[in-house]
Scaffold this motif. Structure first.
Motif, short mmCIF file in Angstrom:
data_model
loop_
_atom_site.label_atom_id
_atom_site.label_comp_id
_atom_site.label_asym_id
_atom_site.label_seq_id
_atom_site.Cartn_x
_atom_site.Cartn_y
_atom_site.Cartn_z
N LEU A 1 9.92 34.18 -29.22
CA LEU A 1 11.20 34.03 -28.54
C LEU A 1 11.31 32.61 -27.99
CD1 LEU A 1 10.97 37.38 -26.57
CD2 LEU A 1 12.34 36.97 -28.62
N PRO A 2 11.66 31.65 -28.83
CA PRO A 2 11.64 30.23 -28.43
C PRO A 2 12.48 29.86 -27.21
CG PRO A 2 11.88 30.40 -30.79
CD PRO A 2 11.98 31.79 -30.24
N PRO A 3 13.62 30.51 -26.93
CA PRO A 3 14.38 30.08 -25.74
C PRO A 3 13.62 30.22 -24.42
CG PRO A 3 15.78 31.38 -27.16
CD PRO A 3 14.39 31.47 -27.72
N ILE A 4 12.63 31.12 -24.37
CA ILE A 4 11.92 31.26 -23.10
C ILE A 4 10.86 30.19 -22.90
CG2 ILE A 4 12.39 33.72 -22.85
CD1 ILE A 4 9.62 34.30 -23.83
N GLN A 5 10.68 29.29 -23.89
CA GLN A 5 9.75 28.17 -23.70
C GLN A 5 10.25 27.24 -22.60
OE1 GLN A 5 9.09 26.17 -27.38
NE2 GLN A 5 8.23 27.96 -28.36
N ILE A 6 11.56 27.16 -22.45
CA ILE A 6 12.14 26.28 -21.43
C ILE A 6 11.83 26.80 -20.03
CG2 ILE A 6 14.34 25.37 -20.58
CD1 ILE A 6 15.27 25.40 -23.49
N THR A 7 11.62 28.11 -19.89
CA THR A 7 11.35 28.67 -18.56
C THR A 7 10.06 28.11 -17.97
OG1 THR A 7 10.20 30.59 -19.47
CG2 THR A 7 12.57 30.80 -19.07
N LEU A 8 9.13 27.68 -18.82
CA LEU A 8 7.88 27.11 -18.32
C LEU A 8 8.09 25.80 -17.58
CD1 LEU A 8 5.43 27.81 -21.27
CD2 LEU A 8 5.54 28.97 -19.09
N CYS A 9 9.25 25.18 -17.79
CA CYS A 9 9.55 23.91 -17.11
C CYS A 9 9.93 24.12 -15.65
CB CYS A 9 10.70 23.20 -17.82
SG CYS A 9 10.37 22.77 -19.52
N PHE A 10 10.31 25.33 -15.27
CA PHE A 10 10.89 25.55 -13.95
C PHE A 10 9.96 26.23 -12.95
CE2 PHE A 10 14.47 25.61 -16.97
CZ PHE A 10 15.09 24.45 -16.54
N PHE A 11 8.95 26.94 -13.42
CA PHE A 11 8.06 27.65 -12.49
C PHE A 11 6.94 26.74 -12.01
CE2 PHE A 11 9.73 31.21 -15.06
CZ PHE A 11 10.37 31.88 -14.04
N LEU B 1 7.22 18.59 -24.17
CA LEU B 1 8.19 19.42 -24.89
C LEU B 1 9.29 18.55 -25.49
CD1 LEU B 1 9.35 22.26 -25.59
CD2 LEU B 1 10.53 22.16 -23.39
N VAL B 2 9.84 17.65 -24.69
CA VAL B 2 10.88 16.75 -25.18
C VAL B 2 10.34 15.84 -26.28
CG1 VAL B 2 12.38 14.83 -24.50
CG2 VAL B 2 12.21 16.86 -23.05
N MET B 3 9.11 15.34 -26.09
CA MET B 3 8.51 14.47 -27.09
C MET B 3 8.33 15.20 -28.42
SD MET B 3 4.78 12.66 -27.16
CE MET B 3 3.96 14.17 -27.63
N TYR B 4 7.85 16.44 -28.39
CA TYR B 4 7.66 17.19 -29.62
C TYR B 4 8.98 17.54 -30.30
CZ TYR B 4 2.66 17.76 -29.27
OH TYR B 4 1.32 17.52 -29.26
N ILE B 5 10.01 17.82 -29.53
CA ILE B 5 11.31 18.11 -30.13
C ILE B 5 11.83 16.88 -30.88
CG2 ILE B 5 13.74 18.55 -29.59
CD1 ILE B 5 12.74 20.45 -27.39
N PHE B 6 11.77 15.72 -30.24
CA PHE B 6 12.21 14.49 -30.90
C PHE B 6 11.33 14.14 -32.10
CE2 PHE B 6 14.45 13.39 -26.87
CZ PHE B 6 15.73 13.38 -27.42
N LEU B 7 10.04 14.32 -31.98
CA LEU B 7 9.12 14.01 -33.06
C LEU B 7 9.41 14.87 -34.29
CD1 LEU B 7 6.61 12.35 -33.87
CD2 LEU B 7 5.25 14.26 -33.05
N VAL B 8 9.60 16.17 -34.08
CA VAL B 8 9.89 17.06 -35.21
C VAL B 8 11.24 16.73 -35.82
CG1 VAL B 8 10.37 19.46 -35.81
CG2 VAL B 8 8.36 18.90 -34.45
N LEU B 9 12.23 16.40 -35.00
CA LEU B 9 13.54 16.05 -35.54
C LEU B 9 13.50 14.76 -36.36
CD1 LEU B 9 15.94 16.92 -32.60
CD2 LEU B 9 15.70 18.10 -34.77
N ILE B 10 12.79 13.77 -35.87
CA ILE B 10 12.68 12.50 -36.60
C ILE B 10 11.95 12.70 -37.92
CG2 ILE B 10 11.53 10.24 -36.56
CD1 ILE B 10 12.23 10.14 -33.56
N VAL B 11 10.85 13.44 -37.90
CA VAL B 11 10.11 13.67 -39.13
C VAL B 11 10.94 14.51 -40.10
CG1 VAL B 11 8.07 14.80 -40.08
CG2 VAL B 11 7.87 13.34 -38.08
N LYS B 12 11.69 15.46 -39.57
CA LYS B 12 12.58 16.27 -40.42
C LYS B 12 13.62 15.38 -41.11
CE LYS B 12 14.61 20.03 -41.89
NZ LYS B 12 14.11 20.74 -43.02
#
Length: 123
Positions: free
Chosen positions: A99-109, A33-44
């Motif tokens: 609902l993108p904010p709930i993607q982070i919930t997958l990190c905790f369960f 998840l962190v890798m994809y966020i950085f990758l999309v931001l860099i390419v953007k």
């Protein structure tokens, strides 16, 4: 021998990122998840600088959109695998994109201990 090992790693990596079968634990999901966020931001950032410096901006946007579709496909497979680890159908990933904010919930369960209907627990 080294070439064979590197080809095997590349195959394994592409299988993880493009296959909708199996399970991924929360550590691997969080790292991806962190890798994809950085990758999309860099390419953007790269494509936005190209748009301002180049007159052929429509061509740059089409390349950027093709890249985003490819990333979307890979990321949806990762979400499906994480949902499989929670013993939930992969079709629930539609809600995670709406609902993108709930993607982070997958990190905790924590995932299902032991094998479930989607396969063996990830190692």
């Amino acid at each position: 021998m080294r070439v064979l090992l590197s080809k095997a790693r590349i195959f394994l990596c592409t299988k993880i990122l493009s296959d909708f079968q199996g399970r991924i634990n929360r550590k691997k999901y969080t790292l991806l998840l962190v890798m994809y966020i950085f990758l999309v931001l860099i390419v953007k950032l790269i494509f936005s600088s190209l748009v301002y410096t180049d007159n052929n901006s429509i061509h740059n946007y089409s390349i950027y959109n093709i890249f985003l579709v490819y990333i979307f496909y890979q990321y949806s497979s990762i979400i499906c695998k994480r949902l499989h680890d929670l013993d939930v159908s992969g079709w629930w990933c539609i809600w995670y994109f709406l609902l993108p904010p709930i993607q982070i919930t997958l990190c905790f369960f924590k995932g299902t201990p032991g094998p479930n209907r989607y396969g063996q627990p990830p190692t």
